[in-house]
Motif scaffolding. Structure first.
Motif, mmCIF file in Angstrom:
data_model
loop_
_atom_site.group_PDB
_atom_site.id
_atom_site.type_symbol
_atom_site.label_atom_id
_atom_site.label_comp_id
_atom_site.label_asym_id
_atom_site.label_seq_id
_atom_site.Cartn_x
_atom_site.Cartn_y
_atom_site.Cartn_z
ATOM 1 N N THR A 142 0.832 -1.199 0.000
ATOM 2 C CA THR A 142 0.000 0.000 0.000
ATOM 3 C C THR A 142 0.865 1.246 0.000
ATOM 4 O O THR A 142 1.761 1.377 0.835
ATOM 5 N N CYS A 143 0.587 2.137 -0.938
ATOM 6 C CA CYS A 143 1.264 3.437 -1.014
ATOM 7 C C CYS A 143 0.270 4.509 -0.600
ATOM 8 O O CYS A 143 -0.829 4.589 -1.150
ATOM 9 N N THR A 184 3.737 -1.146 3.689
ATOM 10 C CA THR A 184 3.149 0.190 3.578
ATOM 11 C C THR A 184 4.262 1.181 3.281
ATOM 12 O O THR A 184 5.288 1.181 3.959
ATOM 13 N N VAL A 185 4.039 1.996 2.260
ATOM 14 C CA VAL A 185 5.000 3.024 1.879
ATOM 15 C C VAL A 185 4.307 4.379 2.035
ATOM 16 O O VAL A 185 3.308 4.644 1.367
ATOM 17 N N MET A 186 4.829 5.211 2.927
ATOM 18 C CA MET A 186 4.301 6.564 3.083
ATOM 19 C C MET A 186 5.005 7.432 2.057
ATOM 20 O O MET A 186 6.183 7.739 2.200
ATOM 21 N N CYS A 187 4.293 7.805 1.002
ATOM 22 C CA CYS A 187 4.884 8.551 -0.116
ATOM 23 C C CYS A 187 4.808 10.060 0.090
ATOM 24 O O CYS A 187 5.432 10.802 -0.663
ATOM 25 N N ASP A 242 10.919 4.230 -8.463
ATOM 26 C CA ASP A 242 12.275 3.655 -8.443
ATOM 27 C C ASP A 242 12.489 2.717 -7.262
ATOM 28 O O ASP A 242 13.081 1.644 -7.420
ATOM 29 N N VAL A 243 12.005 3.078 -6.084
ATOM 30 C CA VAL A 243 12.197 2.171 -4.948
ATOM 31 C C VAL A 243 11.248 0.985 -5.012
ATOM 32 O O VAL A 243 11.621 -0.126 -4.648
ATOM 33 N N LEU A 244 10.034 1.189 -5.493
ATOM 34 C CA LEU A 244 9.098 0.068 -5.601
ATOM 35 C C LEU A 244 9.570 -0.972 -6.617
ATOM 36 O O LEU A 244 9.326 -2.164 -6.445
ATOM 37 N N CYS A 245 10.248 -0.524 -7.655
ATOM 38 C CA CYS A 245 10.731 -1.440 -8.705
ATOM 39 C C CYS A 245 12.147 -1.929 -8.462
ATOM 40 O O CYS A 245 12.692 -2.669 -9.265
ATOM 41 N N GLY A 246 12.753 -1.516 -7.349
ATOM 42 C CA GLY A 246 14.079 -2.005 -7.004
ATOM 43 C C GLY A 246 15.232 -1.287 -7.680
ATOM 44 O O GLY A 246 16.372 -1.730 -7.580
ATOM 45 N N ARG A 247 14.967 -0.193 -8.369
ATOM 46 C CA ARG A 247 16.055 0.561 -9.007
ATOM 47 C C ARG A 247 16.854 1.370 -7.989
ATOM 48 O O ARG A 247 18.000 1.720 -8.226
ATOM 49 N N GLU A 248 16.233 1.679 -6.883
ATOM 50 C CA GLU A 248 16.885 2.401 -5.780
ATOM 51 C C GLU A 248 16.492 1.711 -4.485
ATOM 52 O O GLU A 248 15.461 1.057 -4.402
ATOM 53 N N ASP A 249 17.306 1.887 -3.442
ATOM 54 C CA ASP A 249 17.005 1.300 -2.139
ATOM 55 C C ASP A 249 16.113 2.233 -1.321
ATOM 56 O O ASP A 249 16.215 3.454 -1.422
ATOM 57 N N PHE A 250 15.271 1.647 -0.501
ATOM 58 C CA PHE A 250 14.495 2.430 0.453
ATOM 59 C C PHE A 250 15.447 3.039 1.470
ATOM 60 O O PHE A 250 16.379 2.380 1.927
#
Length: 142
Positions: A62-63, A82-85, A97-105
């Motif tokens: 959930t975003c 849960t991702v607080m955007c 980018d973070v959801l697709c793994g291109r960048e780290d959380f």
């Protein structure tokens, strides 16, 4: 509205991405007695989307798109992540980018997250400042 075509595609998914949030506001227009995700400032389709995704019984990410932490106690137990955007504006690509793994959380909470508005100003809170996923390349998620 979650139409039948969307339901059949979602039923085939391995993971469901649920996007919910609040209407945009500024200054006192955001004042409300209910900070519930499905409350007075929550988007009209939030509750229907939450219920439809829950009925799928699929892993759910959930975003939340809102200008503040909203009350989610009634829903969070049904979500796997849960991702607080907040309000990414033109920088929504950073969320992708973070959801697709291109960048780290790497984000952490800048202010406390309350489970109920009655906690505000009492020192009680659900999550403290600094809570969040931090990624260390040697150790993985902490």
């Amino acid at each position: 509205q979650f139409e039948s075509a969307h339901k059949s595609k979602a039923a085939d998914a391995d993971v469901v991405l649920l996007l919910v949030g609040e209407y945009a506001y500024a200054e006192w227009y955001g004042d409300t007695e209910s900070m519930d995700l499905c409350g007075e400032l929550g988007l009209d389709g939030n509750k229907d989307a939450i219920d439809a995704v829950k009925a799928l019984n699929k892993p759910t990410v959930t975003c939340i798109l809102a200008g503040r932490q909203v009350i989610i106690d009634d829903y969070i137990d049904d979500w796997d992540a849960t991702v607080m955007c907040y309000l990414p504006g033109s920088e929504g690509k950073g969320v992708v980018d973070v959801l697709c793994g291109r960048e780290d959380f790497s984000g952490t909470l800048p202010s406390p997250w309350y489970s109920d508005v009655s906690q505000i100003g009492t020192g009680e809170r659900w999550l403290d400042v600094g809570y969040g996923l931090k990624y260390n390349e040697q150790q993985g998620a902490e």
